[in-house]
Design a protein around this motif. Sequence first.
Motif, short mmCIF file in Angstrom:
data_model
loop_
_atom_site.label_atom_id
_atom_site.label_comp_id
_atom_site.label_asym_id
_atom_site.label_seq_id
_atom_site.Cartn_x
_atom_site.Cartn_y
_atom_site.Cartn_z
N HIS A 32 0.86 -1.25 0.08
CA HIS A 32 -0.09 -0.07 -0.01
C HIS A 32 0.93 1.28 -0.10
N ASN A 33 2.17 1.16 0.69
CA ASN A 33 2.84 2.38 0.83
C ASN A 33 3.41 2.62 -0.55
N TRP A 34 3.68 1.47 -1.27
CA TRP A 34 4.53 1.57 -2.77
C TRP A 34 3.65 2.08 -3.58
N SER A 35 2.48 1.56 -3.44
CA SER A 35 1.41 2.00 -4.30
C SER A 35 0.91 3.62 -4.34
N SER A 36 0.95 3.78 -3.10
CA SER A 36 0.69 5.37 -2.75
C SER A 36 1.72 6.18 -3.36
N ILE A 37 3.03 5.68 -2.91
CA ILE A 37 4.30 6.52 -3.40
C ILE A 37 4.15 6.73 -4.93
N LEU A 38 4.02 5.66 -5.90
CA LEU A 38 4.03 5.67 -7.20
C LEU A 38 3.12 6.62 -7.71
N ASN A 39 1.88 6.71 -7.23
CA ASN A 39 0.86 7.56 -7.46
C ASN A 39 1.02 9.05 -7.16
N TYR A 40 1.65 9.19 -6.03
CA TYR A 40 2.16 10.38 -5.54
C TYR A 40 3.34 11.08 -6.55
N LEU A 41 4.14 10.27 -6.91
CA LEU A 41 5.21 10.61 -7.74
C LEU A 41 4.59 10.97 -9.00
N THR A 42 3.89 10.37 -9.68
CA THR A 42 3.17 10.62 -11.10
C THR A 42 2.28 11.68 -10.93
N ASP A 43 1.67 12.02 -9.77
CA ASP A 43 1.09 13.47 -9.40
C ASP A 43 1.75 14.58 -9.37
N CYS A 44 3.00 14.41 -8.52
CA CYS A 44 3.88 15.51 -8.40
C CYS A 44 4.89 15.76 -9.65
N TYR A 45 5.11 14.68 -10.64
CA TYR A 45 5.99 15.03 -11.68
C TYR A 45 5.37 14.31 -13.05
N PRO A 46 4.19 14.94 -13.45
CA PRO A 46 3.25 14.54 -14.50
C PRO A 46 4.05 14.38 -15.97
N MET A 47 5.19 15.59 -16.23
CA MET A 47 5.77 15.92 -17.32
C MET A 47 6.94 14.67 -17.47
N ILE A 48 7.35 14.31 -16.40
CA ILE A 48 8.58 13.39 -16.51
C ILE A 48 8.45 12.13 -15.51
N SER A 49 7.21 11.62 -15.69
CA SER A 49 6.75 10.49 -14.58
C SER A 49 7.67 9.18 -14.59
N ALA A 50 8.05 8.96 -15.93
CA ALA A 50 8.80 7.63 -16.08
C ALA A 50 10.26 8.00 -15.31
N SER A 51 10.83 9.12 -15.38
CA SER A 51 12.15 9.55 -14.96
C SER A 51 12.09 9.50 -13.52
N ALA A 52 10.83 10.00 -13.01
CA ALA A 52 10.76 10.15 -11.58
C ALA A 52 10.64 8.64 -11.11
N VAL A 53 9.93 8.01 -11.51
CA VAL A 53 9.73 6.46 -11.32
C VAL A 53 11.13 5.93 -11.21
N ALA A 54 11.98 6.15 -12.22
CA ALA A 54 13.24 5.53 -12.29
C ALA A 54 14.21 5.84 -11.17
N ALA A 55 14.38 7.21 -10.84
CA ALA A 55 14.96 7.71 -9.75
C ALA A 55 14.68 7.25 -8.46
N PHE A 56 13.36 7.02 -8.21
CA PHE A 56 12.89 6.50 -7.06
C PHE A 56 13.31 4.90 -6.84
N THR A 57 13.40 4.40 -7.77
CA THR A 57 13.45 2.81 -7.93
C THR A 57 15.19 2.23 -7.78
N LEU A 58 16.04 3.32 -8.13
CA LEU A 58 17.65 2.75 -8.03
C LEU A 58 17.84 2.42 -6.85
N PRO A 59 17.57 3.62 -5.78
CA PRO A 59 17.98 3.05 -4.27
C PRO A 59 17.37 1.68 -3.97
#
Length: 511
Positions: A416-443
């Motif tokens: 649930h935390n992960w789903s919330s975070i992914l939705n949060y990131l795509t809401d916050c970075y709509p223009m570069i959503s894939a880049s935001a997800v990528a930066a989040f997933t590396l760590p």
Amino acid sequence: MMDISLPVRSTPETFSEVSDLEVGIRTSTDNDHSLDKKKDYVITNIAEFASTSHPAHPRNWPWWKRWLIMMVYCALQIYVIWTSNAYGSISTSVQDYFHVSAQVSTLNLSMNILGSGLGPMFLGPLSDINGRKPVYFCSIFLYVIFNISCALPKNVVQMVISHFITGLTGSTALTNVAGGIPDIFSENKSGMPMSLFVWACAGGGIGAPIGTGVDSNPKFGWRWLYYINIIVGGFFLVLILLIPETLPMKVISRYELAEGRIIEALPKVKTSEVFQKMKFISTMGFRMMFTEPIIITMGLYNFYAYGISYFFLAAIWPVFNLNYKMSSMSASCTYLAGFVAYSLLFCYQPIQDRIFRRSKKGNNGVVVPEARFTSALGFTLLFPAGMFLFAFTCNPPFHWMVPIVGLAMSSIANSHNWSSILNYLTDCYPMISASAVAAFTLPSFVGAAIFAHVSIIMFDKMSTKWAVATMAFISISIPFIIYSFYFFGEKIRVRSALTGTKAIKYLPISD
């Protein structure tokens, strides 16, 4: 020559839909003698490609088409994840075959995980500017090729390198699926698709029993894990060819060109622009990871949370195989408790979506990304609670179902935390959503790679109870992170240079 501008809704924040951007379209008409010819529209503003009001925008496709695309790509996600989950079941056989230590054999797993973290850093930005479909096809093609190398290695070094490349190429499913959900679903309707994506990630847990099944069968052996990957990968390559492109900029530009319109906003093929694209692809993900407070904090959270999933993958053997004397297949199947937990959470998602829509309605129709964490305020408490339950009940006389319940509790909170975070990131970075997800997933994947090796040492040097309990004490910090973003996320977003539509000026496309 006249200028036509689409109506612009005024909002107090930059997190309104991208369609709120002003779109300029020049229309040229001649005298009456030209009326029998198709009108020539010259689109000069890149914002037109992001406008959800455009009839060709993927969000305006029929619902069944969008959900069919989503289900295919989620199935692809299950496919690429099951290799890393399955390898734990065949690691001992690979160790015996090459006559190496457990740590060296585990390098195949950790390098696959590390590749899965690095891949999105390049594939995410690449898909943000060149389209999702080409990245899907090329990366999965290479994924299949290097599965052949994993199946027929001459030595363990070749296998380790091949595992790294399969992780690198297979990561396209993580990047493109999560980052591509905003392509075809609005923020009001993205909750269920994102929840399905998280469920698909848990679905990769079937890899553990698959690996055990092929390894323990004398007619097959560990190589068949990769043979199965090759066969299934060929099937997905055919499906990818049949699935349409979803990146709005690409879809809308093709539509306009087919209608005979001139698009001046499209990038021109110049050497300088090629280098500009290369710079964007190679730096944007890393820039976000080191400069965006949202990405930094969420990345640190998932460094631990995703690492714990591989820690538990290692824990099932000493707990269920040794302590509870289960067979290898039965012990492997206990890892599917997380899959059941994710399935239950998927059924809850409509309630969370309703909460999010109400928060948006109460804010004059403006998206409130922090509302994604409303339900997480309660669910996140299950993370440390489940880990403590698992730690202190993982031995007889406690029934084996008790630690499984603890595993499921932590899985519910984590998913649930992960789903919330992914939705949060795509809401916050709509223009570069894939880049935001990528930066989040590396760590996240770096954490998983580290935990894969640390777990071997911990279960070797410590009792199972205190190895898990140590991680449980660390997990007490998890709820504090979620609560911090719920209450202070807006202040963090305002100070960001890339949230909302502010990132459009960094896209390597002329407008």
